[in-house]
Scaffold this active site. Structure first.
Site, short mmCIF file in Angstrom:
data_model
loop_
_atom_site.label_atom_id
_atom_site.label_comp_id
_atom_site.label_asym_id
_atom_site.label_seq_id
_atom_site.Cartn_x
_atom_site.Cartn_y
_atom_site.Cartn_z
N ASN A 108 -40.23 6.88 -36.37
CA ASN A 108 -38.92 7.92 -35.65
C ASN A 108 -38.65 9.16 -36.34
O ASN A 108 -37.83 8.90 -37.13
CB ASN A 108 -37.73 6.92 -35.14
CG ASN A 108 -37.04 7.41 -34.76
OD1 ASN A 108 -36.77 8.85 -34.98
ND2 ASN A 108 -35.82 7.01 -34.30
N ARG B 268 -16.16 -1.00 -34.98
CA ARG B 268 -15.86 -2.36 -35.84
C ARG B 268 -14.81 -2.26 -36.79
O ARG B 268 -13.48 -2.63 -36.80
CB ARG B 268 -16.84 -2.97 -37.02
CG ARG B 268 -17.90 -3.45 -36.78
CD ARG B 268 -18.91 -3.66 -37.85
NE ARG B 268 -19.45 -2.40 -37.66
CZ ARG B 268 -20.56 -2.74 -38.66
NH1 ARG B 268 -21.38 -3.47 -38.84
NH2 ARG B 268 -21.63 -1.48 -38.67
N ASN C 103 -23.76 -6.55 -30.41
CA ASN C 103 -21.99 -7.60 -31.28
C ASN C 103 -21.15 -7.19 -30.71
O ASN C 103 -20.07 -7.74 -31.59
CB ASN C 103 -22.20 -6.90 -32.61
CG ASN C 103 -24.41 -6.73 -32.89
OD1 ASN C 103 -24.77 -7.66 -33.12
ND2 ASN C 103 -24.48 -5.52 -33.69
N ARG D 248 -19.20 11.58 -29.76
CA ARG D 248 -19.45 12.60 -28.57
C ARG D 248 -18.78 12.46 -27.10
O ARG D 248 -18.62 11.74 -26.65
CB ARG D 248 -21.00 12.80 -28.41
CG ARG D 248 -21.93 12.80 -29.25
CD ARG D 248 -23.77 12.81 -28.39
NE ARG D 248 -24.64 11.79 -29.70
CZ ARG D 248 -25.73 10.67 -28.77
NH1 ARG D 248 -25.91 11.17 -27.69
NH2 ARG D 248 -25.91 10.30 -30.16
N ASP E 25 -16.94 4.14 -36.30
CA ASP E 25 -17.39 2.45 -35.89
C ASP E 25 -16.73 1.89 -35.20
O ASP E 25 -15.39 1.87 -35.52
CB ASP E 25 -17.35 2.24 -37.73
CG ASP E 25 -18.49 1.15 -37.78
OD1 ASP E 25 -18.15 0.22 -36.95
OD2 ASP E 25 -19.42 1.06 -38.55
N GLU F 140 -37.16 -0.82 -29.46
CA GLU F 140 -37.87 0.32 -28.93
C GLU F 140 -38.14 0.79 -30.01
O GLU F 140 -39.65 1.22 -29.10
CB GLU F 140 -36.83 1.49 -29.44
CG GLU F 140 -35.64 1.58 -28.85
CD GLU F 140 -34.14 2.45 -28.94
OE1 GLU F 140 -33.35 1.97 -29.51
OE2 GLU F 140 -34.38 3.95 -28.17
N ARG G 142 -41.87 8.21 -31.90
CA ARG G 142 -41.02 8.44 -30.91
C ARG G 142 -40.34 9.77 -30.76
O ARG G 142 -40.63 10.55 -31.38
CB ARG G 142 -39.54 8.31 -31.10
CG ARG G 142 -37.76 7.88 -30.27
CD ARG G 142 -36.94 8.04 -31.23
NE ARG G 142 -36.09 8.12 -30.51
CZ ARG G 142 -34.35 8.46 -30.65
NH1 ARG G 142 -34.53 8.53 -32.27
NH2 ARG G 142 -33.87 9.33 -29.72
N LEU H 11 -24.88 0.48 -25.46
CA LEU H 11 -23.75 0.51 -26.47
C LEU H 11 -23.92 1.04 -27.61
O LEU H 11 -24.04 0.11 -28.41
CB LEU H 11 -22.56 -0.14 -25.95
CG LEU H 11 -22.09 0.30 -23.91
CD1 LEU H 11 -20.93 -1.48 -24.08
CD2 LEU H 11 -22.06 1.34 -23.55
N GLY I 139 -26.39 -1.69 -30.95
CA GLY I 139 -25.02 -1.92 -32.01
C GLY I 139 -24.22 -2.45 -31.28
O GLY I 139 -23.45 -4.15 -31.50
N HIS J 100 -32.23 7.39 -24.39
CA HIS J 100 -32.48 6.41 -24.27
C HIS J 100 -33.74 4.97 -23.40
O HIS J 100 -33.48 4.43 -22.57
CB HIS J 100 -31.14 5.28 -24.42
CG HIS J 100 -30.27 5.67 -25.22
ND1 HIS J 100 -29.33 5.75 -25.16
CD2 HIS J 100 -30.53 6.43 -26.54
CE1 HIS J 100 -28.03 6.12 -26.00
NE2 HIS J 100 -28.50 6.13 -27.21
P1 ADP Z 1 -27.63 4.03 -32.99
O1 ADP Z 1 -26.91 4.76 -31.41
O2 ADP Z 1 -27.36 5.02 -34.11
O3 ADP Z 1 -28.69 3.37 -32.58
P2 ADP Z 1 -26.65 1.75 -32.99
O4 ADP Z 1 -27.05 1.24 -31.08
O5 ADP Z 1 -27.02 0.58 -34.36
O6 ADP Z 1 -26.25 2.91 -33.53
O7 ADP Z 1 -25.21 0.78 -32.97
C1 ADP Z 1 -24.45 1.46 -33.98
C2 ADP Z 1 -22.80 0.95 -33.59
O8 ADP Z 1 -23.26 -0.39 -33.14
C3 ADP Z 1 -21.70 1.16 -34.67
O9 ADP Z 1 -20.61 2.44 -33.70
C4 ADP Z 1 -21.08 0.24 -34.92
O10 ADP Z 1 -20.15 0.26 -35.27
C5 ADP Z 1 -21.45 -0.73 -33.86
N1 ADP Z 1 -21.11 -2.47 -34.67
C6 ADP Z 1 -22.40 -2.94 -35.35
N2 ADP Z 1 -22.29 -4.52 -35.51
C7 ADP Z 1 -20.96 -4.41 -34.33
C8 ADP Z 1 -20.21 -5.72 -34.58
N3 ADP Z 1 -19.91 -6.93 -35.37
N4 ADP Z 1 -18.83 -5.35 -33.38
C9 ADP Z 1 -18.51 -4.60 -32.88
N5 ADP Z 1 -19.29 -3.29 -33.01
C10 ADP Z 1 -20.95 -2.68 -34.25
#
Ligand code: ADP
Length: 397
Positions: A7, A286, A336, A242, A284, A384, A91, A210, A332, A181
């Site tokens: 990628n 979190r 999570n 975004r 982020d 992916e 990718r 998401l 992400g 995606h």
């Molecule tokens: P990308 O689009 O860069 O591939 P990801 O699918 O890896 O992104 O998602 C990244 C997002 O996932 C970040 O915004 C992060 O805050 C969120 N994330 C990761 N772990 C957690 C968690 N335990 N709780 C809430 N959000 C989380």
């Protein structure tokens, strides 16, 4: 069969070496700051210590050579020679209307990818550089496959992919919704069908990806019929940084009022907006959750907007498909954050959609449906890279 998945970004390159007999990752890693001072390779071989190489990488080819050396290294490697690698899967962000499926890379395909670069000027050129860098490092005989983010969405009907602007811009400039995606939406919808033990042809599935970038897709009988991202990955719901869909008239108004260039307004919409722009705290989720718990009203608003927009897409796609058998959360945030999932589904009982709040706390691939719900609610981690490796395997077989 061992497949090398790449990628390539403008200044970075992520990779995985996957053993397709077991579908296990043998090694993965990341080249950062390619072409910039301070380049670094972080190589993670399965079952061995992480290996970091800080070395100049003036080009992607230099980065790929370092990766290939690491893969074959006596101490940190996982294969004895490059001939162990059967094929390489890339990718590729944008396949335009030319690619509705993954494809073997030929000189002709490379030319078509150049044409598609017009649509993804930041991404496609990097993907092409990655393809050429492999040719340089491994020779022209190694089979390479392109797997497109847009391909899965090519089944959308015109009523879903057209914009309400003069038709000539579609005819002349191919301005339309493409969606992104796609590899993730395809992977998790297929996994959902497996989990439900039904042929995907018989299912209406809404896939909710998401992450930093977020998109929702309506998958009817295994085919995408609508998705939230658009001509570019800026459209749809608001995301990490975004803006997602806004009233298009806002753009010229802001440009005039603040004397902004196209580059500046693009930067604001791509890098300074979304939940980050609303909260002023972070992109982020979190950090947002922590801030909201501490009483930060704008962080709470950002989360509320994110969940509300997710819900709006789910409801809209359920209507578009005439009902929904399963909603799948992934990526992400989708994998999570039980809170975001709960907020996105809340109040949909009238549509026969309800989650089990206790099951929702569990991690991994999990069915979080409440017993009385007509629609299944699932969490399925996306993969992916594995999807790219599978397509590559199928095409070179
Ligand atoms: P990308 O689009 O860069 O591939 P990801 O699918 O890896 O992104 O998602 C990244 C997002 O996932 C970040 O915004 C992060 O805050 C969120 N994330 C990761 N772990 C957690 C968690 N335990 N709780 C809430 N959000 C989380």
């Amino acid at each position: 069969m061992k497949i090398f998945v790449i990628n390539a970004g403008s200044s970075s390159l992520k990779y995985q070496l996957i053993d397709m007999n077991t579908e296990k990752v043998m090694a993965k890693g990341l080249c950062e700051r390619i072409g910039i001072e301070g380049s670094k390779l972080t190589h993670k071989p399965a079952g061995k210590d992480e290996y970091v190489v800080e070395s100049p990488m003036p080009t992607h080819t230099a980065g790929i050579k370092l990766v290939l050396d690491a893969l074959c290294d006596e101490k940190h490697g996982v294969i004895s020679s490059l001939s162990d690698i059967t094929a390489v899967g890339h990718r590729v962000v944008h396949g335009g209307e030319m690619f509705s499926k993954s494809t073997l890379i030929t000189e002709e395909v490379k030319k078509a990818l150049e044409v598609c670069s017009e649509f993804a000027p930041l991404h496609n050129p990097a993907n092409l550089i990655g393809i050429n860098a492999i040719e340089e490092a491994m020779g022209k005989d190694i089979p390479q496959v392109g797997v497109f983010d847009t391909a899965f969405h090519q089944t959308m009907p015109a009523k879903a992919f057209m914009y309400g602007i003069p038709y000539k811009y579609y005819e002349n400039d191919k301005i339309r919704r493409y969606g992104f995606h796609g590899t993730s939406h395809r992977f998790v919808s297929a996994e959902a069908a497996k989990l439900l033990g039904k042929p995907i042809e018989e299912l209406n599935i809404i896939t909710v990806h998401l992450g930093n970038g977020s998109s929702v897709a309506a998958v009817k009988g295994g085919k995408c019929i609508d998705t939230s991202m658009g001509f570019t990955p800026l459209a749809g719901m608001l995301m990490g940084t975004r803006c997602g869909c806004v009233d298009p008239a806002i753009i010229p108004i802001l440009m005039d009022k603040y004397n902004l260039s196209t580059k500046e307004i693009n930067n604001i919409m791509n890098k300074e907006s979304g939940v980050y722009g609303i909260s002023g705290v972070s992109s982020d989720f979190r950090d947002l959750a922590t801030a909201a718990d501490e009483g930060n009203a704008r962080a709470q608003l950002a989360l509320d907007m994110f969940m509300y927009q997710t819900k709006s897409y789910i409801a809209s796609y359920a209507a578009a498909m005439g009902g929904v058998d399963a909603i799948v959360f992934t990526a992400g945030v989708g994998e999570n954050s039980p809170d975001v999932r709960e907020g996105a589904i809340e109040g949909m009982e009238f549509m026969g959609i309800k989650m089990d709040k206790e099951k929702n706390k569990v991690r991994g691939t999990v069915d979080i449906t409440a017993p009385e719900s007509k629609t299944k609610v699932l969490v399925i981690p996306t993969n992916e890279e594995l999807m790219i490796a599978k397509d590559t395997k199928d095409l070179v077989k």
